[in-house]
Design a protein around this motif. Structure first.
Motif, PDB file in Angstrom:
ATOM      1  N   SER B 340     -10.011  -0.811  49.905  1.00 42.67           N
ATOM      2  CA  SER B 340     -10.691  -1.239  48.677  1.00 42.67           C
ATOM      3  C   SER B 340     -11.893  -0.332  48.394  1.00 42.67           C
ATOM      4  O   SER B 340     -12.255  -0.126  47.239  1.00 42.67           O
ATOM      5  N   HIS B 341     -12.465   0.240  49.468  1.00 42.71           N
ATOM      6  CA  HIS B 341     -13.506   1.251  49.249  1.00 42.71           C
ATOM      7  C   HIS B 341     -12.911   2.493  48.584  1.00 42.71           C
ATOM      8  O   HIS B 341     -13.513   3.074  47.680  1.00 42.71           O
ATOM      9  N   PHE B 342     -11.709   2.897  49.034  1.00 42.63           N
ATOM     10  CA  PHE B 342     -11.031   4.046  48.424  1.00 42.63           C
ATOM     11  C   PHE B 342     -10.767   3.784  46.942  1.00 42.63           C
ATOM     12  O   PHE B 342     -10.716   4.706  46.136  1.00 42.63           O
ATOM     13  N   MET B 343     -10.528   2.522  46.601  1.00 44.40           N
ATOM     14  CA  MET B 343     -10.161   2.172  45.234  1.00 44.40           C
ATOM     15  C   MET B 343     -11.387   1.940  44.341  1.00 44.40           C
ATOM     16  O   MET B 343     -11.233   1.536  43.192  1.00 44.40           O
ATOM     17  N   SER B 344     -12.565   2.172  44.870  1.00 39.46           N
ATOM     18  CA  SER B 344     -13.762   1.970  44.047  1.00 39.46           C
ATOM     19  C   SER B 344     -13.771   2.985  42.899  1.00 39.46           C
ATOM     20  O   SER B 344     -13.262   4.093  43.051  1.00 39.46           O
ATOM     21  N   PRO B 345     -14.322   2.583  41.738  1.00 42.75           N
ATOM     22  CA  PRO B 345     -14.308   3.479  40.580  1.00 42.75           C
ATOM     23  C   PRO B 345     -14.808   4.880  40.916  1.00 42.75           C
ATOM     24  O   PRO B 345     -14.213   5.876  40.507  1.00 42.75           O
ATOM     25  N   GLU B 346     -15.872   4.952  41.720  1.00 43.48           N
ATOM     26  CA  GLU B 346     -16.453   6.252  42.024  1.00 43.48           C
ATOM     27  C   GLU B 346     -15.471   7.134  42.799  1.00 43.48           C
ATOM     28  O   GLU B 346     -15.290   8.314  42.494  1.00 43.48           O
ATOM     29  N   ASN B 347     -14.815   6.536  43.808  1.00 40.49           N
ATOM     30  CA  ASN B 347     -13.879   7.312  44.609  1.00 40.49           C
ATOM     31  C   ASN B 347     -12.653   7.731  43.826  1.00 40.49           C
ATOM     32  O   ASN B 347     -12.108   8.812  44.041  1.00 40.49           O
ATOM     33  N   ILE B 348     -12.203   6.854  42.935  1.00 45.57           N
ATOM     34  CA  ILE B 348     -11.037   7.200  42.122  1.00 45.57           C
ATOM     35  C   ILE B 348     -11.377   8.363  41.191  1.00 45.57           C
ATOM     36  O   ILE B 348     -10.584   9.279  40.995  1.00 45.57           O
ATOM     37  N   LYS B 349     -12.577   8.322  40.680  1.00 46.00           N
ATOM     38  CA  LYS B 349     -13.037   9.414  39.819  1.00 46.00           C
ATOM     39  C   LYS B 349     -13.069  10.718  40.614  1.00 46.00           C
ATOM     40  O   LYS B 349     -12.598  11.761  40.151  1.00 46.00           O
ATOM     41  N   ASN B 350     -13.599  10.657  41.824  1.00 39.40           N
ATOM     42  CA  ASN B 350     -13.724  11.866  42.636  1.00 39.40           C
ATOM     43  C   ASN B 350     -12.378  12.444  43.057  1.00 39.40           C
ATOM     44  O   ASN B 350     -12.191  13.658  43.059  1.00 39.40           O
ATOM     45  N   VAL B 351     -11.447  11.567  43.441  1.00 42.72           N
ATOM     46  CA  VAL B 351     -10.165  12.093  43.899  1.00 42.72           C
ATOM     47  C   VAL B 351      -9.425  12.744  42.730  1.00 42.72           C
ATOM     48  O   VAL B 351      -8.797  13.790  42.875  1.00 42.72           O
ATOM     49  N   SER B 352      -9.524  12.162  41.546  1.00 43.23           N
ATOM     50  CA  SER B 352      -8.869  12.761  40.388  1.00 43.23           C
ATOM     51  C   SER B 352      -9.522  14.084  40.014  1.00 43.23           C
ATOM     52  O   SER B 352      -8.841  15.020  39.587  1.00 43.23           O
ATOM     53  N   ALA B 353     -10.830  14.139  40.206  1.00 43.22           N
ATOM     54  CA  ALA B 353     -11.508  15.406  39.936  1.00 43.22           C
ATOM     55  C   ALA B 353     -11.025  16.472  40.916  1.00 43.22           C
ATOM     56  O   ALA B 353     -10.930  17.649  40.585  1.00 43.22           O
ATOM     57  N   ALA B 354     -10.694  16.024  42.147  1.00 45.58           N
ATOM     58  CA  ALA B 354     -10.273  16.986  43.162  1.00 45.58           C
ATOM     59  C   ALA B 354      -8.833  17.445  42.972  1.00 45.58           C
ATOM     60  O   ALA B 354      -8.514  18.606  43.178  1.00 45.58           O
ATOM     61  N   ASN B 355      -7.931  16.529  42.574  1.00 47.57           N
ATOM     62  CA  ASN B 355      -6.524  16.941  42.501  1.00 47.57           C
ATOM     63  C   ASN B 355      -5.943  16.933  41.095  1.00 47.57           C
ATOM     64  O   ASN B 355      -4.770  17.263  40.908  1.00 47.57           O
ATOM     65  N   GLY B 356      -6.700  16.531  40.107  1.00 45.47           N
ATOM     66  CA  GLY B 356      -6.246  16.636  38.717  1.00 45.47           C
ATOM     67  C   GLY B 356      -5.293  15.549  38.272  1.00 45.47           C
ATOM     68  O   GLY B 356      -4.817  15.558  37.139  1.00 45.47           O
ATOM     69  N   ALA B 357      -4.994  14.573  39.170  1.00 54.07           N
ATOM     70  CA  ALA B 357      -4.047  13.525  38.794  1.00 54.07           C
ATOM     71  C   ALA B 357      -4.720  12.483  37.894  1.00 54.07           C
ATOM     72  O   ALA B 357      -5.937  12.487  37.718  1.00 54.07           O
ATOM     73  N   VAL B 358      -3.902  11.587  37.344  1.00 51.56           N
ATOM     74  CA  VAL B 358      -4.425  10.583  36.415  1.00 51.56           C
ATOM     75  C   VAL B 358      -5.069   9.442  37.210  1.00 51.56           C
ATOM     76  O   VAL B 358      -4.406   8.833  38.050  1.00 51.56           O
ATOM     77  N   PRO B 359      -6.349   9.134  36.961  1.00 53.90           N
ATOM     78  CA  PRO B 359      -7.030   8.071  37.711  1.00 53.90           C
ATOM     79  C   PRO B 359      -6.312   6.733  37.570  1.00 53.90           C
ATOM     80  O   PRO B 359      -5.785   6.419  36.509  1.00 53.90           O
ATOM     81  N   ALA B 360      -6.322   5.955  38.658  1.00 54.27           N
ATOM     82  CA  ALA B 360      -5.545   4.717  38.693  1.00 54.27           C
ATOM     83  C   ALA B 360      -6.153   3.601  37.853  1.00 54.27           C
ATOM     84  O   ALA B 360      -5.451   2.712  37.409  1.00 54.27           O
TER      85      ALA B 360
END
Lengths: 302, 441
Positions: B340-360
């Motif tokens: 659930s920490h991984f799914m936090s808005p901030e982390n989702i934003k960061n992972v999408s910034a890193a890999n270019g995928a569509v945020p969940a």
């Protein structure tokens, strides 16, 4: 009397003890897996058994299916075709190269190294490099090279993308990669031939060509037999090139027995079925080896 | 002399063995200390290494989590991509799976079928569920109706188009799903593009990606023709993969090749963005950075044509699962806390910034200008949010589907008989499913 048996026993024990490491390894990694695959070939065994399935004895079902489906025959035909072209061509080329470098020219060690170097490169790397060289269309290296040296008469081929040329393309670079190894063995064979024979035949007035056919070739018989047998076995193992480049395609034109065995067993996890393929493959190779051995024996007696 | 060498060798051997032994001991000892003292609970986690940027993101995520935590510590192990799922299968078999497991969405079915995963429904709070793209629920749900996989992002798939070329050919540029090209319009567009001398192959289907890509890339088109790969009721392919609609879709692929719109022997990746001999590229979000760099504002998203039954897109990417063994060990709640920490808005934003995928998460999408109506990447969001995503076969036999469909598609590209190839693939797939008894549960 008793001491004698004891001594004999002790010697036997020592013998078993000494050969134990080799025997255990052979047993574990060769004989047990062979027996297991014979057993699995009669069952529905999967690589990872699903929780709702137990290993069941199917009788000859896997073999019936192999005979019913075309894949096995296509793979067998492709493998035979590969072997029938590669074995004679590669052996002849290796002999020619060996004759070339068996001279006392300057820089001959350089050429020996050059001809041998592809052998040192892993097949995966060779495959990838050749797939780039064999790029389809007029810009492809091989295509443009062939078209240049034939003054434009050569039509660019799609090579690995065309079912008519894919297997030949693989043959081409497989020979390129493997020929150096046979060359070295032929070279060793050539250097083993006594110089006296050439001197004697020279005094008798034999020409270079006659020397080749009546001195060199007969003297190389054992080497040639060895090379034929090993090349045949290598040809039957054709796999890496197919796995890296074509996955058996286009349209099964490069499907080989070992690739079929791998894809059934490891991609589709059907160990039972692929074991049955393996058993048939084993029998075919065994048959060919027996025939080859019989033939070479006849040669030796004659 | 030889004796010395032997002695040195054996010494080295002894030392290596000793080193191995002691490090192993050290590991278990520290584990016990951690759990025994009751201070920090260890959550083991496996993931595959994606792009360097994504890898960096996850390493930082784990580090910062471990530093911020009093009770939990993540112990991550990373694997190279090629053999990751084989290792996961093997670990499942030998009961060596970690608590938190990163999986490809299509692998989830097999793992859930084997009973290796724990359903996530009990942990997932409603507010998070409502905030997720519907495609993630679709991809993460196994045929037993339970959710097993939770992605931080989804894939985006449509055409990347060269705006300049479309304008030059005087082709209408669709704005979104609702005004997508019809089949006739698409055929017309391809003909016009082909007429431009520089455009050798108007359509780049990424044939260079190889057989494995087709099950993902061509499914939206198959669905557009009204077909599919797997029959949703029987969980078999007979009559669907080789049914009239799917056959028609693949027949259409042949037509595209016969007309010279697609290069059947494509080996290079840059027909669209480098050589610029293609005007449309059937490729996903992962090429966005490259296209932006090479083509700038000329690279635009265009929806797939409506082939009769609607506009569809592919879905599914990597996501997180909690294993059944985590539940047995009693650390499932802790694993969820990490997830659930991984799914936090901030982390989702960061992972999408890193890999270019569509945020969940929709709330995250709302914050990114590119994903607003009229934005560069809005089409990805629109398709996934409106439910135009088609999930690949949810079945433990997915790998067989992928192999057989890929091989059939490649052979069709090479000129093989369409119906014959699909019949052959359907037969092989169904035989594998029946042999394994996947549908007998």
């Amino acid at each position: 009397m008793r001491t004698k048996t004891n001594k004999y026993l002790r010697q036997e024990m020592t013998a078993w003890f000494m050969s134990a490491p080799a025997l255990i390894i052979l047993l574990l990694f060769m004989i047990v897996p062979l027996l297991m695959s014979v057993y699995f070939s009669f069952t529905n065994r999967m690589l990872i058994m699903p929780p709702h399935l137990s290993t069941k004895f199917l009788g000859l079902e896997n073999y019936r299916r192999i005979l019913e489906q075309n894949d096995f025959f296509i793979a067998l035909m492709n493998t035979l075709k590969f072997a029938l072209v590669v074995v004679p061509v590669q052996t002849t080329l290796a002999l020619l190269l060996a004759l070339l470098i068996n001279s006392k020219l300057r820089f001959i060690y350089f050429f020996r190294t050059v001809f041998f170097s592809p052998v040192v490169i892993t097949m995966v790397v060779v495959s990838i490099i050749w797939s780039l060289l064999l790029a389809p269309g007029p810009e492809g290296f091989i295509n443009s090279f062939l078209s240049h040296i034939t003054f434009g008469a050569f039509e660019p081929k799609a090579w690995l993308f065309d079912k008519h040329s894919s297997l030949y393309a693989i043959m081409m670079f497989s020979i390129w990669q493997g020929v150096g190894f046979q060359m070295i063995i032929f070279l060793a064979g050539l250097q083993y031939i006594s110089k006296d024979l050439y001197e004697a035949s020279g005094l008798d007035g034999a020409s270079k060509i006659q020397q080749f056919f009546y001195v060199t070739l007969p003297q190389l018989r054992n080497t040639s037999v060895f090379i034929m047998i090993t090349t045949t076995i290598f040809a039957f193992k054709l796999f890496t090139q197919v796995l890296v480049l074509t996955n058996g395609g286009p349209q099964d034109s490069t499907l080989t027995l070992v690739y079929l065995l791998y894809s059934e067993g490891f991609t589709k996890m059907k160990i039972g079925y692929s074991s049955a393929i393996g058993v048939l493959f084993f029998l075919i190779v065994l048959l060919i080896s027996i025939v080859q051995m019989k033939l070479t024996k006849v040669n030796r007696e004659g | 002399m030889r004796k010395n060498v032997l002695m040195i060798l054996s010494l080295v051997l002894v030392f290596t063995l000793a080193a191995c032994g002691s490090s192993k001991n050290g590991e278990t000892a520290s584990k016990e200390a951690v759990q025994g003292s009751g201070k920090k609970v260890e959550v083991t986690m496996w993931r595959t290494i994606g792009s360097p940027e994504e890898d960096k993101y996850f390493n930082e995520l784990v580090d910062s989590f471990n530093k911020s935590q009093e009770k939990l510590v993540i112990k991550q192990t990373t694997f190279p991509g090629d053999t990751y799922h084989d290792q996961v299968h093997a670990a499942g078999l030998s009961k060596g799976l970690p608590d938190l497991l990163y999986l490809d969405g299509t692998e989830m079915s097999y793992m859930a079928y084997q009973g290796f995963l724990a359903p996530l429904d009990t942990y997932l709070p409603d507010d998070l569920k409502k905030d997720l793209l519907p495609s993630l629920i679709k991809q993460g749900t196994y045929s037993d109706g339970k959710l097993y996989l939770l992605g931080q992002f989804d894939s985006g798939l449509s055409f990347w188009a060269n705006k300049k070329m479309l304008e030059q050919a005087k082709v209408r540029i669709p704005k979104g799903i609702d005004d997508a090209w019809s089949k006739t319009e698409f055929d017309d567009a391809l003909a016009k593009l082909k007429a431009i001398p520089e455009i050798k192959f108007p359509l780049d289907l990424k044939i260079n990606y190889g057989a494995g890509y087709w099950i993902y890339s061509y499914l939206p088109w198959v669905a557009g023709f009204g077909g599919n790969y797997m029959n949703a009721d029987t969980k078999l392919s007979e009559g669907t993969l080789n049914g009239p609609q799917t056959v028609e879709a693949f027949q259409y692929l042949r037509t595209l090749i016969d007309k010279g719109y697609v290069n059947p022997t494509q080996t290079n990746d840059d027909d669209f963005f480098g050589k610029k001999v293609s005007a449309l590229s059937l490729v996903g979000h992962w090429m966005e950075p490259t296209h932006k760099k090479e083509l700038g504002d000329d690279a635009i998203l265009v929806p797939f044509p409506n082939f009769g039954k609607g506009v569809f897109t592919g879905i599914g990417s990597l996501g997180w699962t909690i294993t059944a063994s985590a539940k047995e060990k009693g650390v499932d709640q802790q694993a969820w806390e990490v997830l659930s920490h991984f799914m936090s808005p901030e982390n989702i934003k960061n992972v999408s910034a890193a890999n270019g995928a569509v945020p969940a998460r929709i709330s995250v999408l709302n914050e990114i200008p590119d994903y607003q109506e009229g934005g560069r990447l809005y089409l990805y969001r629109e398709q996934l949010e409106k439910g135009n995503g088609i999930v690949r076969p949810v079945t433990p036999a997915f790998s067989v589907f992928q192999k057989e469909i890929g091989q059939a598609a490649m052979d069709i590209v090479n000129g093989a008989d369409v119906k014959g190839m699909l019949d052959k693939a359907a037969k092989a797939i169904d035989q594998s499913i029946n042999d394994a008894g996947y549908n007998n549960k």
